[in-house]
Design a protein around this motif. Structure first.
Motif, PDB file in Angstrom:
ATOM      1  N   UNK A   1      80.260  46.083  36.857  1.00 39.42           N
ATOM      2  CA  UNK A   1      80.812  47.248  36.236  1.00 39.42           C
ATOM      3  C   UNK A   1      80.139  48.509  36.752  1.00 39.42           C
ATOM      4  N   UNK A   2      78.985  48.433  37.372  1.00 44.57           N
ATOM      5  CA  UNK A   2      78.308  49.618  37.868  1.00 44.57           C
ATOM      6  C   UNK A   2      78.926  50.090  39.165  1.00 44.57           C
ATOM      7  N   UNK A   3      79.010  51.398  39.307  1.00 41.42           N
ATOM      8  CA  UNK A   3      79.474  52.000  40.543  1.00 41.42           C
ATOM      9  C   UNK A   3      78.272  52.220  41.436  1.00 41.42           C
ATOM     10  N   UNK A   4      78.398  51.926  42.712  1.00 43.06           N
ATOM     11  CA  UNK A   4      77.268  52.091  43.614  1.00 43.06           C
ATOM     12  C   UNK A   4      77.120  53.522  44.091  1.00 43.06           C
ATOM     13  N   UNK A   5      78.149  54.362  43.911  1.00 46.93           N
ATOM     14  CA  UNK A   5      78.075  55.737  44.392  1.00 46.93           C
ATOM     15  C   UNK A   5      77.769  56.744  43.286  1.00 46.93           C
ATOM     16  N   UNK A   6      78.051  56.436  42.057  1.00 44.95           N
ATOM     17  CA  UNK A   6      77.843  57.362  40.955  1.00 44.95           C
ATOM     18  C   UNK A   6      76.698  56.877  40.068  1.00 44.95           C
ATOM     19  N   UNK A   7      75.771  57.775  39.690  1.00 49.48           N
ATOM     20  CA  UNK A   7      74.703  57.357  38.771  1.00 49.48           C
ATOM     21  C   UNK A   7      75.264  57.122  37.375  1.00 49.48           C
ATOM     22  N   UNK A   8      74.615  56.245  36.622  1.00 47.50           N
ATOM     23  CA  UNK A   8      75.042  55.993  35.252  1.00 47.50           C
ATOM     24  C   UNK A   8      74.675  57.191  34.395  1.00 47.50           C
ATOM     25  N   UNK A   9      75.543  57.528  33.479  1.00 46.89           N
ATOM     26  CA  UNK A   9      75.336  58.682  32.618  1.00 46.89           C
ATOM     27  C   UNK A   9      74.615  58.276  31.344  1.00 46.89           C
ATOM     28  N   UNK A  10      73.686  59.091  30.921  1.00 49.10           N
ATOM     29  CA  UNK A  10      73.042  58.902  29.630  1.00 49.10           C
ATOM     30  C   UNK A  10      73.330  60.143  28.786  1.00 49.10           C
ATOM     31  N   UNK A  11      73.489  59.930  27.492  1.00 47.22           N
ATOM     32  CA  UNK A  11      73.722  61.049  26.581  1.00 47.22           C
ATOM     33  C   UNK A  11      72.775  60.922  25.406  1.00 47.22           C
ATOM     34  N   UNK A  12      72.400  62.038  24.815  1.00 44.57           N
ATOM     35  CA  UNK A  12      71.538  62.049  23.646  1.00 44.57           C
ATOM     36  C   UNK A  12      72.415  62.130  22.401  1.00 44.57           C
ATOM     37  N   UNK A  57      77.704  53.744  31.614  1.00 39.41           N
ATOM     38  CA  UNK A  57      76.504  54.132  30.874  1.00 39.41           C
ATOM     39  C   UNK A  57      75.468  53.032  31.016  1.00 39.41           C
ATOM     40  N   UNK A  58      74.251  53.349  30.617  1.00 39.00           N
ATOM     41  CA  UNK A  58      73.186  52.363  30.695  1.00 39.00           C
ATOM     42  C   UNK A  58      73.386  51.209  29.727  1.00 39.00           C
ATOM     43  N   UNK A  59      74.251  51.357  28.733  1.00 37.93           N
ATOM     44  CA  UNK A  59      74.520  50.287  27.771  1.00 37.93           C
ATOM     45  C   UNK A  59      75.634  49.355  28.239  1.00 37.93           C
ATOM     46  N   UNK A  60      76.044  49.440  29.518  1.00 41.68           N
ATOM     47  CA  UNK A  60      77.174  48.666  30.030  1.00 41.68           C
ATOM     48  C   UNK A  60      78.467  48.989  29.291  1.00 41.68           C
ATOM     49  N   UNK A  61      78.586  50.229  28.910  1.00 42.30           N
ATOM     50  CA  UNK A  61      79.799  50.735  28.296  1.00 42.30           C
ATOM     51  C   UNK A  61      80.365  51.793  29.232  1.00 42.30           C
TER      52      UNK A  61
END
Length: 127
Positions: A1-12, A57-61
């Motif tokens: 599910x991770x994209x190799x070109x785009x960083x995973x987004x985190x939100x507060x 996202x880092x939660x695999x969502x």
């Protein structure tokens, strides 16, 4: 599910609950938590409710954002074979047995808070 070109987004997220999606209890992974709506989809498709962008996202969502609703992010967990990147309204963005959905609204301090999603939004996701 991770994209190799785009960083995973985190939100507060403004609310601080102890148990979060992605964490483990023993050998079991938490897939939904407070503030989320879990919908039994039975393997059917889930659709983009607006033109927008999907990020991992880092939660695999996934996070869905759209210029049509700029103060909101939608977190979708449980999707198989997700579409990542730019999507158009009505496009299939994945399928799921259970869709775990959270609507997030941007606060003035830059954090996000979970809000109850409108029924019409959920209907657009599920068509």
């Amino acid at each position: 599910m991770q994209s190799t070109t785009e960083p995973m987004r985190t939100i507060q997220i403004q609310q601080a609950w102890q148990l979060q999606p992605g964490e483990q209890i023993g050998r079991h992974r938490i897939v939904a938590g407070l503030g989320e709506v879990s919908i039994q989809v039975n393997g059917r498709s889930v659709y983009a409710p607006f033109d927008g962008q999907i990020e991992t996202t880092v939660e695999n969502c996934l996070l869905f954002s759209s210029p049509d609703v700029p103060a909101y992010l939608f977190r979708l967990c449980g999707l198989r074979n997700p579409a990542i990147g730019t999507v158009v309204e009505g496009q299939t963005i994945g399928s799921a047995d259970y869709l775990h959905f959270a609507a997030l609204r941007r606060q003035p301090d830059g954090t996000w808070t979970m809000v109850e999603p409108a029924r019409t939004l959920l209907e657009r996701l599920l068509q």
